[in-house]
Design a protein around this motif. Sequence first.
Motif, PDB file in Angstrom:
ATOM      1  N   LEU A   1      49.136  -5.578  20.306  1.00 56.41           N
ATOM      2  CA  LEU A   1      50.054  -6.384  19.265  1.00 56.41           C
ATOM      3  C   LEU A   1      51.000  -5.321  18.731  1.00 56.41           C
ATOM      4  O   LEU A   1      51.678  -5.451  17.583  1.00 56.41           O
ATOM      5  CB  LEU A   1      49.640  -6.856  18.208  1.00 56.41           C
ATOM      6  CG  LEU A   1      47.970  -7.535  18.614  1.00 56.41           C
ATOM      7  CD1 LEU A   1      47.148  -8.136  16.996  1.00 56.41           C
ATOM      8  CD2 LEU A   1      49.340  -9.321  19.472  1.00 56.41           C
ATOM      9  N   GLU A   2      51.786  -4.273  19.683  1.00 59.79           N
ATOM     10  CA  GLU A   2      52.215  -3.304  19.326  1.00 59.79           C
ATOM     11  C   GLU A   2      54.643  -4.671  18.538  1.00 59.79           C
ATOM     12  O   GLU A   2      54.568  -3.834  17.547  1.00 59.79           O
ATOM     13  CB  GLU A   2      53.239  -2.478  19.412  1.00 59.79           C
ATOM     14  CG  GLU A   2      54.184  -1.442  19.647  1.00 59.79           C
ATOM     15  CD  GLU A   2      54.503  -0.022  19.464  1.00 59.79           C
ATOM     16  OE1 GLU A   2      55.227   1.104  19.919  1.00 59.79           O
ATOM     17  OE2 GLU A   2      54.374   0.021  21.110  1.00 59.79           O
ATOM     18  N   ARG A   3      54.664  -5.159  19.416  1.00 66.45           N
ATOM     19  CA  ARG A   3      55.374  -5.831  19.823  1.00 66.45           C
ATOM     20  C   ARG A   3      55.020  -7.311  19.387  1.00 66.45           C
ATOM     21  O   ARG A   3      55.934  -8.146  19.067  1.00 66.45           O
ATOM     22  CB  ARG A   3      56.351  -5.980  20.283  1.00 66.45           C
ATOM     23  CG  ARG A   3      56.570  -4.364  20.304  1.00 66.45           C
ATOM     24  CD  ARG A   3      58.321  -4.321  21.137  1.00 66.45           C
ATOM     25  NE  ARG A   3      58.166  -4.622  22.534  1.00 66.45           N
ATOM     26  CZ  ARG A   3      57.482  -3.612  23.117  1.00 66.45           C
ATOM     27  NH1 ARG A   3      57.517  -2.100  22.885  1.00 66.45           N
ATOM     28  NH2 ARG A   3      56.614  -3.706  24.045  1.00 66.45           N
TER      29      ARG A   3
ATOM     30  N   GLY B   1      49.165 -10.320  13.138  1.00 66.69           N
ATOM     31  CA  GLY B   1      49.919 -10.254  13.408  1.00 66.69           C
ATOM     32  C   GLY B   1      50.240  -9.151  13.788  1.00 66.69           C
ATOM     33  O   GLY B   1      49.579  -8.398  14.276  1.00 66.69           O
ATOM     34  N   LYS B   2      51.655  -8.474  14.200  1.00 62.44           N
ATOM     35  CA  LYS B   2      52.059  -7.575  14.798  1.00 62.44           C
ATOM     36  C   LYS B   2      51.864  -6.180  13.657  1.00 62.44           C
ATOM     37  O   LYS B   2      51.668  -6.014  12.768  1.00 62.44           O
ATOM     38  CB  LYS B   2      53.819  -7.552  13.944  1.00 62.44           C
ATOM     39  CG  LYS B   2      54.381  -6.280  14.856  1.00 62.44           C
ATOM     40  CD  LYS B   2      56.189  -7.068  14.214  1.00 62.44           C
ATOM     41  CE  LYS B   2      57.198  -5.666  14.412  1.00 62.44           C
ATOM     42  NZ  LYS B   2      57.145  -4.637  13.411  1.00 62.44           N
ATOM     43  N   GLY B   3      51.883  -5.175  14.523  1.00 65.71           N
ATOM     44  CA  GLY B   3      50.890  -3.917  13.946  1.00 65.71           C
ATOM     45  C   GLY B   3      50.023  -3.656  14.118  1.00 65.71           C
ATOM     46  O   GLY B   3      49.027  -2.429  13.823  1.00 65.71           O
ATOM     47  N   VAL B   4      49.314  -4.384  14.166  1.00 64.58           N
ATOM     48  CA  VAL B   4      47.347  -4.095  14.778  1.00 64.58           C
ATOM     49  C   VAL B   4      46.897  -4.009  15.315  1.00 64.58           C
ATOM     50  O   VAL B   4      47.672  -3.847  17.005  1.00 64.58           O
ATOM     51  CB  VAL B   4      46.505  -6.112  14.292  1.00 64.58           C
ATOM     52  CG1 VAL B   4      45.095  -5.939  14.756  1.00 64.58           C
ATOM     53  CG2 VAL B   4      46.550  -6.636  13.304  1.00 64.58           C
ATOM     54  N   GLN B   5      45.995  -3.042  15.283  1.00 67.07           N
ATOM     55  CA  GLN B   5      46.086  -1.787  16.508  1.00 67.07           C
ATOM     56  C   GLN B   5      44.677  -2.169  17.172  1.00 67.07           C
ATOM     57  O   GLN B   5      44.710  -1.456  17.872  1.00 67.07           O
ATOM     58  CB  GLN B   5      46.099  -0.102  16.000  1.00 67.07           C
ATOM     59  CG  GLN B   5      47.482  -0.059  15.492  1.00 67.07           C
ATOM     60  CD  GLN B   5      48.110   1.545  15.353  1.00 67.07           C
ATOM     61  OE1 GLN B   5      47.732   2.310  15.921  1.00 67.07           O
ATOM     62  NE2 GLN B   5      48.753   1.847  14.872  1.00 67.07           N
ATOM     63  N   ASP B   6      43.655  -2.470  16.658  1.00 64.28           N
ATOM     64  CA  ASP B   6      42.665  -2.391  17.179  1.00 64.28           C
ATOM     65  C   ASP B   6      42.158  -4.021  16.911  1.00 64.28           C
ATOM     66  O   ASP B   6      41.682  -4.435  15.936  1.00 64.28           O
ATOM     67  CB  ASP B   6      41.589  -1.654  16.606  1.00 64.28           C
ATOM     68  CG  ASP B   6      40.432  -1.321  17.646  1.00 64.28           C
ATOM     69  OD1 ASP B   6      39.944  -2.118  19.137  1.00 64.28           O
ATOM     70  OD2 ASP B   6      39.242  -1.889  16.796  1.00 64.28           O
ATOM     71  N   VAL B   7      41.852  -5.275  18.122  1.00 65.35           N
ATOM     72  CA  VAL B   7      40.318  -5.773  17.957  1.00 65.35           C
ATOM     73  C   VAL B   7      39.814  -6.251  19.399  1.00 65.35           C
ATOM     74  O   VAL B   7      39.757  -6.277  19.831  1.00 65.35           O
ATOM     75  CB  VAL B   7      41.982  -7.131  17.998  1.00 65.35           C
ATOM     76  CG1 VAL B   7      41.586  -8.496  18.360  1.00 65.35           C
ATOM     77  CG2 VAL B   7      43.294  -7.433  17.421  1.00 65.35           C
TER      78      VAL B   7
ATOM     79  N   HIS C   1      58.326  -9.845  12.888  1.00 61.77           N
ATOM     80  CA  HIS C   1      57.966  -9.525  11.569  1.00 61.77           C
ATOM     81  C   HIS C   1      56.230  -9.391  12.077  1.00 61.77           C
ATOM     82  O   HIS C   1      55.515 -10.128  12.207  1.00 61.77           O
ATOM     83  CB  HIS C   1      58.403 -10.628  10.427  1.00 61.77           C
ATOM     84  CG  HIS C   1      57.967 -10.607   8.782  1.00 61.77           C
ATOM     85  ND1 HIS C   1      58.696  -9.382   8.303  1.00 61.77           N
ATOM     86  CD2 HIS C   1      56.476 -10.753   8.395  1.00 61.77           C
ATOM     87  CE1 HIS C   1      57.968  -9.179   7.056  1.00 61.77           C
ATOM     88  NE2 HIS C   1      57.356 -10.718   7.000  1.00 61.77           N
ATOM     89  N   THR C   2      55.886  -9.440  10.821  1.00 57.96           N
ATOM     90  CA  THR C   2      54.449  -8.463  10.086  1.00 57.96           C
ATOM     91  C   THR C   2      54.306  -9.746   9.382  1.00 57.96           C
ATOM     92  O   THR C   2      54.310  -9.389   7.800  1.00 57.96           O
ATOM     93  CB  THR C   2      53.839  -7.634   9.605  1.00 57.96           C
ATOM     94  OG1 THR C   2      54.002  -6.651  10.742  1.00 57.96           O
ATOM     95  CG2 THR C   2      52.514  -7.192   9.395  1.00 57.96           C
TER      96      THR C   2
END
Length: 276
Positions: free
Chosen positions: A71-73, A105-111, A133-134
Amino acid sequence: MEIRFQNSPKETRGMTTQELRENFLCQNLMRPDEVTYIYSHYDRVIIGGVKPVKRTVSLKNYPELKSSYFLERREIGIINVGGAGKVVVDGNAYALAKLECLYAGKGVQDVQFRSENESEPAIFFLLSAPAHHTYPTTKYTKEQATPVDLGATTTSNERTIYKYIHADGIQSCQLVMGLTVLKEGSVWNSVPPHTHTRRMEVYFYFDVPEGQRIFHMMGEPTETRHLVMANHEAVIAAPWSVHFGCGTSNYAFIWGMAGENKQFTDMDQLAIPDLR
């Protein structure tokens, strides 16, 4: 990750049944204890599924994305159509019952995904699109989705629509997502038929009874084709294609879109007698 490239209306017209299925039908999405992805070049949407049974399953990154994490972009919508489950987003846990939705959203690193009971596992459908956009992680219950009843038994399309990710609900960059549940005795969905060249769309059919099938219509309005679909299968609808179907019993389906805008009502409606 399976990659699907775009198909023009002209080449789609000449496809065999098998070629249509290979290009537009998404099968085997729900495999025990793993994440499955299909990357569509229509608006660069990723269609996925997670069925955690015996262990916690994490959202994986892939080299094709050229990113540090999934989810980096990107942004993602998650809807549970199975037993009680939990989604952990950057350490924060969200319980999801059947028909509940979570946006990350954008920027979440761990799911991470898990089920509360392996004898009745959660079944998570995923839809992801590029994001610029986040927006905050947000959960909606089906009651928060302001259910709307449409159709009638006389036209075999009495149904309830739940809108989760859209302009007046959960905020996103470009994802629009919700689901429709048909009442007993109704079999037709997405009436009136329509296209929207500004957005692609994905349908994921669920609660299709054992031994029953969906006849999903696709193609140009005057060059329609069909796919015969089973429970827990998805179909990619190109922006130029109609997308509606009829089942041999009632059922439910998740719909998700991405593209030029997020207006749920932005549809180019078609008169039923004009279909071919």
